[in-house]
Design a protein around this motif. Structure first.
Motif, PDB file in Angstrom:
ATOM      1  N   LEU A 171      10.779  18.151   5.089  1.00 43.71           N
ATOM      2  CA  LEU A 171       9.324  18.383   4.643  1.00 43.71           C
ATOM      3  C   LEU A 171       8.778  16.780   5.421  1.00 43.71           C
ATOM      4  CD1 LEU A 171      10.438  19.432   1.778  1.00 43.71           C
ATOM      5  CD2 LEU A 171       8.346  20.102   2.693  1.00 43.71           C
ATOM      6  N   THR A 172       8.892  16.546   6.946  1.00 43.72           N
ATOM      7  CA  THR A 172       9.031  15.504   7.610  1.00 43.72           C
ATOM      8  C   THR A 172       7.707  15.641   8.713  1.00 43.72           C
ATOM      9  OG1 THR A 172      11.387  15.682   8.807  1.00 43.72           O
ATOM     10  CG2 THR A 172       9.261  14.162   9.728  1.00 43.72           C
ATOM     11  N   ASN A 173       7.291  17.125   9.096  1.00 42.69           N
ATOM     12  CA  ASN A 173       4.940  17.235   9.886  1.00 42.69           C
ATOM     13  C   ASN A 173       4.560  17.327   8.375  1.00 42.69           C
ATOM     14  OD1 ASN A 173       6.901  18.095  12.361  1.00 42.69           O
ATOM     15  ND2 ASN A 173       6.740  19.761  11.625  1.00 42.69           N
ATOM     16  N   ILE A 174       4.970  17.926   6.888  1.00 42.15           N
ATOM     17  CA  ILE A 174       3.951  18.202   5.896  1.00 42.15           C
ATOM     18  C   ILE A 174       4.124  16.396   5.010  1.00 42.15           C
ATOM     19  CG2 ILE A 174       3.761  19.100   3.866  1.00 42.15           C
ATOM     20  CD1 ILE A 174       4.144  21.262   6.401  1.00 42.15           C
ATOM     21  N   ALA A 175       4.680  15.515   5.979  1.00 44.55           N
ATOM     22  CA  ALA A 175       4.853  14.107   4.758  1.00 44.55           C
ATOM     23  C   ALA A 175       3.761  13.020   5.714  1.00 44.55           C
ATOM     24  CB  ALA A 175       6.771  13.552   4.867  1.00 44.55           C
ATOM     25  N   VAL A 176       3.986  13.131   7.115  1.00 45.65           N
ATOM     26  CA  VAL A 176       3.534  13.250   8.317  1.00 45.65           C
ATOM     27  C   VAL A 176       1.445  13.209   7.864  1.00 45.65           C
ATOM     28  CG1 VAL A 176       3.012  12.038  10.445  1.00 45.65           C
ATOM     29  CG2 VAL A 176       5.082  12.560   9.528  1.00 45.65           C
ATOM     30  N   LEU A 177       1.410  15.070   7.649  1.00 42.40           N
ATOM     31  CA  LEU A 177       0.025  15.740   7.278  1.00 42.40           C
ATOM     32  C   LEU A 177      -0.510  14.578   6.024  1.00 42.40           C
ATOM     33  CD1 LEU A 177      -1.838  17.231   8.396  1.00 42.40           C
ATOM     34  CD2 LEU A 177      -0.832  18.997   6.151  1.00 42.40           C
ATOM     35  N   VAL A 178      -0.233  14.661   5.292  1.00 46.05           N
ATOM     36  CA  VAL A 178      -0.064  14.064   3.646  1.00 46.05           C
ATOM     37  C   VAL A 178      -0.277  12.843   4.162  1.00 46.05           C
ATOM     38  CG1 VAL A 178       0.524  13.233   1.582  1.00 46.05           C
ATOM     39  CG2 VAL A 178       1.643  15.865   2.574  1.00 46.05           C
ATOM     40  N   ARG A 179       0.397  11.636   4.650  1.00 43.47           N
ATOM     41  CA  ARG A 179       0.204  10.682   5.058  1.00 43.47           C
ATOM     42  C   ARG A 179      -0.979  10.226   5.962  1.00 43.47           C
ATOM     43  NH1 ARG A 179       1.899   9.479   0.601  1.00 43.47           N
ATOM     44  NH2 ARG A 179       3.333   7.879  -0.077  1.00 43.47           N
ATOM     45  N   THR A 180      -1.678  11.103   6.791  1.00 44.83           N
ATOM     46  CA  THR A 180      -2.287  10.822   8.371  1.00 44.83           C
ATOM     47  C   THR A 180      -3.711  11.353   7.598  1.00 44.83           C
ATOM     48  OG1 THR A 180      -0.415  10.977   9.340  1.00 44.83           O
ATOM     49  CG2 THR A 180      -2.413  11.194  10.715  1.00 44.83           C
TER      50      THR A 180
ATOM     51  N   GLN B 251       8.640  33.695  27.519  1.00 48.33           N
ATOM     52  CA  GLN B 251       7.671  32.943  28.836  1.00 48.33           C
ATOM     53  C   GLN B 251       6.095  32.505  27.834  1.00 48.33           C
ATOM     54  OE1 GLN B 251       8.173  32.977  31.811  1.00 48.33           O
ATOM     55  NE2 GLN B 251      10.632  33.672  31.353  1.00 48.33           N
ATOM     56  N   ARG B 252       6.912  32.709  25.883  1.00 49.38           N
ATOM     57  CA  ARG B 252       5.225  31.791  25.401  1.00 49.38           C
ATOM     58  C   ARG B 252       6.006  30.368  25.793  1.00 49.38           C
ATOM     59  NH1 ARG B 252       4.209  35.892  20.949  1.00 49.38           N
ATOM     60  NH2 ARG B 252       4.743  37.350  21.509  1.00 49.38           N
ATOM     61  N   SER B 253       4.504  29.589  25.088  1.00 42.86           N
ATOM     62  CA  SER B 253       5.060  28.254  25.730  1.00 42.86           C
ATOM     63  C   SER B 253       4.384  27.592  23.986  1.00 42.86           C
ATOM     64  CB  SER B 253       3.784  27.340  26.742  1.00 42.86           C
ATOM     65  OG  SER B 253       3.682  27.834  28.215  1.00 42.86           O
ATOM     66  N   PRO B 254       4.879  26.823  24.078  1.00 48.58           N
ATOM     67  CA  PRO B 254       4.158  25.899  23.040  1.00 48.58           C
ATOM     68  C   PRO B 254       2.311  25.042  22.810  1.00 48.58           C
ATOM     69  CG  PRO B 254       5.786  24.938  23.440  1.00 48.58           C
ATOM     70  CD  PRO B 254       5.696  25.624  24.225  1.00 48.58           C
ATOM     71  N   VAL B 255       1.825  24.883  21.821  1.00 54.06           N
ATOM     72  CA  VAL B 255       0.357  24.364  22.230  1.00 54.06           C
ATOM     73  C   VAL B 255       0.592  23.096  22.709  1.00 54.06           C
ATOM     74  CG1 VAL B 255      -0.916  25.890  20.303  1.00 54.06           C
ATOM     75  CG2 VAL B 255       0.010  23.878  20.195  1.00 54.06           C
ATOM     76  N   GLY B 256      -0.285  22.559  23.462  1.00 52.34           N
ATOM     77  CA  GLY B 256       0.121  21.340  23.526  1.00 52.34           C
ATOM     78  C   GLY B 256      -0.481  19.623  22.787  1.00 52.34           C
ATOM     79  N   ILE B 257      -0.552  20.031  21.487  1.00 51.62           N
ATOM     80  CA  ILE B 257      -0.814  19.408  20.501  1.00 51.62           C
ATOM     81  C   ILE B 257       0.973  19.546  20.129  1.00 51.62           C
ATOM     82  CG2 ILE B 257      -3.071  19.373  21.010  1.00 51.62           C
ATOM     83  CD1 ILE B 257      -3.778  20.545  18.442  1.00 51.62           C
ATOM     84  N   HIS B 258       1.065  17.715  18.685  1.00 50.42           N
ATOM     85  CA  HIS B 258       1.609  18.242  18.041  1.00 50.42           C
ATOM     86  C   HIS B 258       1.730  18.450  16.433  1.00 50.42           C
ATOM     87  CE1 HIS B 258       4.424  15.846  15.229  1.00 50.42           C
ATOM     88  NE2 HIS B 258       4.667  15.318  16.096  1.00 50.42           N
ATOM     89  N   ALA B 259       2.959  19.044  15.886  1.00 51.44           N
ATOM     90  CA  ALA B 259       2.652  20.104  14.958  1.00 51.44           C
ATOM     91  C   ALA B 259       1.374  19.608  14.276  1.00 51.44           C
ATOM     92  CB  ALA B 259       4.071  20.492  14.549  1.00 51.44           C
ATOM     93  N   VAL B 260       1.788  18.166  13.884  1.00 51.52           N
ATOM     94  CA  VAL B 260       0.504  17.289  12.917  1.00 51.52           C
ATOM     95  C   VAL B 260      -0.664  18.001  13.255  1.00 51.52           C
ATOM     96  CG1 VAL B 260       0.230  15.399  11.384  1.00 51.52           C
ATOM     97  CG2 VAL B 260       2.160  15.919  11.676  1.00 51.52           C
TER      98      VAL B 260
END
Ligand code: BDR
Ligand code: CA
Length: 311
Positions: free
Chosen positions: A125-134, A94-103
């Motif tokens: 490591l896709t999320n983490i790579a996008v974090l590193v670049r963003t 019944q839980r929901s994810p938050v409404g923002i992207h993981a990054v």
């Protein structure tokens, strides 16, 4: 210790999440999801089910990258089941994810952290790579990255490459080159912490839903691989964060092979003595990474079972 988990839940990601949630030494600030063992929506659904089993508080979970940076997704249903988590028929959370992207969840969590975060990626490591670049300006908020991925010696997805790095080699290259202090908990140690079938049976019969889920997930792996023991997998990396004294690392330059016909996704760990003449290596041999080469497997497995008994 404040930690963030990045997962592709995933049988062994589920074990890792249970361990982190149950450990009194860890404060899980967020969980970010990425495509890997299953598609990202399935990963989110699986992760929320794990939080239910652990009766976890309202920890933010976010949906992240739906595919690797360059290649199409290649889920591991043959290892983790059609639903990516052992096909146990668990009810939808019944839980929901938050409404923002993981990054974005990574950004807000790092920006608001009251102490440096230990980031534990257990997935491509896709999320983490996008974090590193963003958001490179936030990287100094990370105390250390302890990632499950790669290997000095062997592969599993291919003869040369470990699954998480093979699934998104470009992302792994970006992260390993980010300059953030990094421990690579790879296949050189991944299969060492194992739980014997008798302990799995005890978990399956436990009244506590978290222990029961751990047992059922391990049972799936036992049936899948027909072995007498089951590896902690990703949970071993979390256990090693709890007890770094049980992990032996050596600092080596590491590069990700992005081209090779048979070796794409391999982590090339340069173990040559530094005194050697490196003149042929025009591009250098990569950023320095603490590569896990040996582990006290029985002690980490015992720690896992002990922490899961904690309520
Ligand atoms: C890694 O690949 C995935 O299937 C597991 O969850 C683990 O993170 C092992 O190579
Ligand atoms: Ca994983």
């Amino acid at each position: 210790m404040q930690v963030v988990l990045d997962v592709d839940t995933g049988v062994d990601d589920a074990l890792a999440i249970l361990l982190a949630l149950r450990s009194p030494a860890m404060d899980v600030r967020a969980i970010t999801c990425v495509a890997g063992n299953a598609d990202v929506d399935q990963v989110v659904a699986n992760t929320l089910r794990v939080l239910d089993a652990a009766s976890a508080p309202d920890i933010p979970v976010a949906r992240g990258m739906t595919r690797p940076l360059v290649e199409p997704p290649r889920p591991a249903r043959h290892v983790h089941g059609e639903d990516g988590m052992g096909d146990l028929g668990l009810p939808r959370s019944q839980r929901s994810p938050v409404g923002i992207h993981a990054v974005e969840l990574l950004r807000t969590t790092l920006a608001s952290a009251t102490e440096p975060i230990t980031l534990i990626p257990l997935a491509p490591l896709t999320n983490i790579a996008v974090l590193v670049r963003t958001y490179p300006e936030l990287l100094d908020r990370i105390d250390r990255i302890v990632l499950m991925g790669g290997a000095a010696a062997v592969g599993n997805a291919t003869a040369a490459a470990e699954f998480n790095v093979w699934h998104d080699p470009e992302a792994a290259a970006i992260v390993l080159d980010s300059g953030v202090p990094t421990t690579m908990y790879g296949l050189d140690v991944f299969y060492e912490p194992v739980v014997p079938v008798a302990d799995v049976q005890a978990l399956v019969s436990a009244a506590d839903p978290a222990r029961q889920l751990a047992g059922r997930l391990m049972q799936h792996q036992l049936a899948r691989f027909g072995a007498a023991t089951v590896t902690l997998g990703d949970a071993g990396a979390v256990a090693a964060v709890l007890r770094p004294d049980l992990l032996w690392t050596a600092r080596h330059p590491v590069r990700v092979e992005l081209a090779g016909t048979w070796t794409r996704g391999r982590t090339v760990v340069d173990q040559r003595p530094r005194a050697i003449d490196l003149d042929h290596d025009e591009l250098g041999s990569g950023g320095l990474v603490d590569v896990a080469l040996r582990v006290d497997g029985p002690a980490l497995a015992a720690l896992f079972l002990e922490v899961l008994r904690t309520r």
